[in-house]
Design a protein around this motif. Sequence first.
Motif, short mmCIF file in Angstrom:
data_model
loop_
_atom_site.label_atom_id
_atom_site.label_comp_id
_atom_site.label_asym_id
_atom_site.label_seq_id
_atom_site.Cartn_x
_atom_site.Cartn_y
_atom_site.Cartn_z
N PRO A 32 29.51 54.41 43.60
CA PRO A 32 29.90 55.42 44.98
C PRO A 32 31.17 54.27 45.65
O PRO A 32 31.83 53.48 44.97
CB PRO A 32 29.05 54.41 46.15
N GLN A 33 31.89 54.77 46.99
CA GLN A 33 33.24 54.23 47.81
C GLN A 33 33.31 53.83 48.32
O GLN A 33 33.99 53.82 49.78
CB GLN A 33 34.27 54.91 47.17
N GLY A 34 32.06 53.07 48.71
CA GLY A 34 31.86 52.47 50.54
C GLY A 34 31.63 53.39 51.49
O GLY A 34 30.88 52.99 52.40
N PHE A 35 31.45 54.84 51.11
CA PHE A 35 30.62 55.17 52.68
C PHE A 35 29.64 56.39 52.05
O PHE A 35 29.51 56.78 51.22
CB PHE A 35 31.84 56.20 52.70
N VAL A 36 28.57 56.73 53.45
CA VAL A 36 27.72 56.73 52.73
C VAL A 36 27.24 57.72 54.80
O VAL A 36 26.68 56.63 55.25
CB VAL A 36 26.29 56.78 52.28
#
Length: 266
Positions: free
Chosen positions: A91-95
């Motif tokens: 994941p790239q740090g945003f959810v």
Amino acid sequence: MLDNPRSPRVRAVAKLAKRGARSETGLFLVEGPQSVREVVSFDPGLVVDLFVTPTALERHEAIGALAEANGIEVEFVTEQVLDAMADTVTPQGFVAVCRQFPTAVKEIFAQEPKLIAVLEEVRDPGNAGTIIRAADAAGADAVILTGRSVDLYNPKVVRSTTGSLFHLPVAIDATLSDVLGRASAAGLVTLAADIKGDDLLSIRREGVLEQPTAWVFGNEARGMSDEHLTQVDRVVSLPIYGQAESLNLATAASVCLYESAFAHRS
């Protein structure tokens, strides 16, 4: 800061990767800075929770500013918590947790569309998401998923749209026969993309593509049934000039949608 990957709240978010949890809650996951930026920009009211690692927010300060401007609270989490929440391996740090927002089929046709994409039993989430993205790029007015197509809010579908999901109306749970009937009543020509059809170039020369159009794309393995092919105005095939056995569904759909987009603007 949320720092316990096993907390009930983190587990509840992670469960949204499963269709059952999405159906029960009416929520879905939006992952990555690009998709989160689009929902925060185009429809911030959908956002229920926004989880971000401090490092990711440093790299994408503009998203934080957009969230603040739209009244969305950013909640910091550790890398371990984000890994537990996200469906992706890296994941790239945003959810973001968002509310589902399907559009009714009748609302789509009430807007007098000029170009729509209909996905009949398209099961691959990557294909479905990419077609939604292509429809958005080609200026289509809507996308409709019919039959037993993949769940629109499947995390891979959402990721594959790269934010286009929030740019145009998308309807679900419709029957193809109903959609074709509504399209014809609204003055759209219905075209099915299938290897059994007429060459796209001949369709173009006849001027068919200049009309308001509903393109129908069938299942990746089976295509469309003979029964459904008899219900459309024309069946269209893309010629293969090289040695490729066939075209990927999303690639073929992109070509068809852009051909219509070019014709409408010529």
